[in-house]
Design a protein around this motif. Structure first.
Motif: not given
Length: 253
Positions: A195-215
């Motif tokens: 579902k992140l494919k369809n998100v305009q700003h996928p890197w953080n939630c609305p309150h600023g929490r990161p959604t994903l990180r490269h390991v």
């Protein structure tokens, strides 16, 4: 694969390893869906409220009446009045509590001026001129949704939204999303990521929490492991325990 009942570990076809926050990923998707799809209902005023606007604000409202209507505002236009006083406010947005136990967000004349500032006096999008005093919390007063307001005010896709409404949607998306600790099937985890494919700003939630990180990039490790393995095979010596013998008795191959 999940870690600590809240983080999804996944790798892509290029052998990169990623970690996803299941709550933040679901929240940002739900938030942007609310921004695009929510129709803010209007609440009729008992009596129209006369407005004293600048000429540019009055012109902005007249030129963007559809945007104000989608945000829950309605006006009465009286051409016989003087410029600056030709518009009266007849309805304001009505949010309700959202079912999360918080009080309803209140909208008024200040929000009309805020939307004018976001649009600009000539109708050009200009969110940078109006952020302070917008009411960024879930009730339009605090600071809970400030990150979302900074990213989305005046830039929320097909519908221009007020900072106060953006903060309200951020809170509602948070309370309605998958929580940390909630069990998920393999299919559900995959859907969250897709579902992140369809998100305009996928890197953080609305309150600023990161959604994903490269390991890490696993390809380099795979290559190194193969090289080490190929070297060791040259000098490989297998030892097999003899079932009928003691642990010291070993057949060497």
């Amino acid at each position: 694969m999940r870690i600590n009942h809240g983080f999804i570990l996944a790798h892509c076809e290029r052998h990169h390893l990623w970690i996803f926050d299941q709550h933040a990923c679901d929240e940002v998707y739900n938030f942007e869906r609310l921004l695009k799809e929510t129709i803010i209902h209007e609440q009729k005023l008992i009596l129209p409220l006369s407005l004293e606007l600048t000429p540019s604000e009055e012109s902005c409202i007249l030129d963007n009446m559809g945007i104000f209507k989608k945000n829950g505002f309605s006006f009465i236009y009286n051409e016989n009045e003087c410029i600056r006083n030709r518009l009266s406010l007849s309805a304001v947005p009505h949010s309700g509590s959202g079912g999360d136990g918080r009080k309803a967000v209140q909208f008024g004349v200040d929000d009309v001026k805020a939307l004018c500032a976001i649009l600009g006096s000539d109708g050009i999008l200009n969110s940078s001129e109006y952020l302070s005093g917008s009411g960024t919390g879930a009730d339009g007063m605090g600071s809970m949704g400030c990150n979302a307001v900074r990213r989305y005010a005046g830039d929320s896709g097909s519908i221009i939204r007020l900072p106060k409404a953006i903060a309200m949607f951020a809170n509602r998306a948070c309370s309605r999303s998958i929580m940390i600790g909630q069990p998920l099937s393999q299919t559900e985890m995959l859907n969250i990521i897709k579902k992140l494919k369809n998100v305009q700003h996928p890197w953080n939630c609305p309150h600023g929490r990161p959604t994903l990180r490269h390991v890490k990039d696993q390809l380099k490790e795979f290559v190194e492991d193969n090289l080490i393995t190929s070297r060791q095979i040259k000098y490989l010596k297998l030892s097999v325990l003899n079932e009928n013998a003691s642990s010291k008795s070993i057949n060497h191959l």
